[in-house]
Scaffold this motif. Structure first.
Motif, PDB file in Angstrom:
ATOM      1  N   GLN A  76      45.975  34.958  45.060  1.00  0.00           N
ATOM      2  CA  GLN A  76      44.573  35.510  44.535  1.00  0.00           C
ATOM      3  C   GLN A  76      44.106  36.704  45.462  1.00  0.00           C
ATOM      4  O   GLN A  76      43.309  37.489  44.666  1.00  0.00           O
ATOM      5  CB  GLN A  76      43.437  34.257  44.884  1.00  0.00           C
ATOM      6  N   ILE A  79      45.630  39.691  43.764  1.00  0.00           N
ATOM      7  CA  ILE A  79      44.793  39.991  42.494  1.00  0.00           C
ATOM      8  C   ILE A  79      43.382  40.728  42.826  1.00  0.00           C
ATOM      9  O   ILE A  79      43.330  41.583  42.014  1.00  0.00           O
ATOM     10  CB  ILE A  79      44.322  38.589  41.658  1.00  0.00           C
ATOM     11  N   LYS A 105      48.004  39.371  35.329  1.00  0.00           N
ATOM     12  CA  LYS A 105      48.378  38.175  34.228  1.00  0.00           C
ATOM     13  C   LYS A 105      49.704  37.452  34.836  1.00  0.00           C
ATOM     14  O   LYS A 105      49.605  36.242  34.661  1.00  0.00           O
ATOM     15  CB  LYS A 105      48.926  39.045  32.928  1.00  0.00           C
ATOM     16  N   ASN A 107      50.527  36.918  37.885  1.00  0.00           N
ATOM     17  CA  ASN A 107      50.111  36.165  39.091  1.00  0.00           C
ATOM     18  C   ASN A 107      49.173  34.917  38.719  1.00  0.00           C
ATOM     19  O   ASN A 107      49.361  34.021  39.412  1.00  0.00           O
ATOM     20  CB  ASN A 107      49.325  37.378  40.172  1.00  0.00           C
ATOM     21  N   LYS A 108      48.389  35.364  37.801  1.00  0.00           N
ATOM     22  CA  LYS A 108      47.540  34.234  37.228  1.00  0.00           C
ATOM     23  C   LYS A 108      48.378  33.101  36.540  1.00  0.00           C
ATOM     24  O   LYS A 108      48.102  31.824  36.851  1.00  0.00           O
ATOM     25  CB  LYS A 108      46.646  34.797  36.288  1.00  0.00           C
TER      26      LYS A 108
END
Length: 140
Positions: A76, A79, A105, A107-108
């Motif tokens: 997070q 990001i 994207k 990482n999410k």
């Protein structure tokens, strides 16, 4: 199980404004924000290292979840760092921003995988490796 490598995404801080003094100042502020966000990202990686050591000392479910959640926190913060660049198109090339968006994207998706691992009680990565990991930033 998913293997996550922290520090895979690279943000290049080379604020190249068009030519106006206002853009130079704005890009300088963005560069400062990115540098500060990178420091937070590095600190969050130390959290992963500490959580790995705690898990290895006592391999219970609570420590496993804390270890997995430390990965989520580190991702997070990565990001957040990438979003500073994404939200500053005057300071970064379109190619770089497209790459950062792809990384966000990815990482999410990694966060969702780790959350699923938490539900299943599965360990993320290798805590023995992470216990010896030397945190690095996204900047180059």
């Amino acid at each position: 199980m998913v293997a996550i490598t922290i520090g895979l995404t690279v943000v290049q801080v080379s604020a190249v404004p068009a030519n106006a003094a206002a853009k130079v100042s704005a890009c300088s502020k963005v560069t400062t924000e990115v540098i500060n966000a990178d420091k937070v990202y590095i600190a969050s990686q130390y959290g992963v290292v500490q959580a790995a050591k705690s898990y290895l000392a006592n391999e219970n479910l609570t420590n496993r979840l804390l270890y997995n959640d430390s990965y989520i926190k580190a991702i997070q913060t990565a990001i957040t760092e990438l979003n500073f660049a994404i939200n500053s198109p005057a300071c970064y090339s379109a190619t770089a921003i497209a790459s950062y968006k792809t990384n966000v994207k990815s990482n999410k998706a990694a966060i969702l995988t780790i959350q699923a691992d938490n539900v299943n009680g599965t360990l993320v990565g290798d805590p023995k490796v992470m216990a010896k990991y030397k945190p690095v930033g996204l900047l180059k």
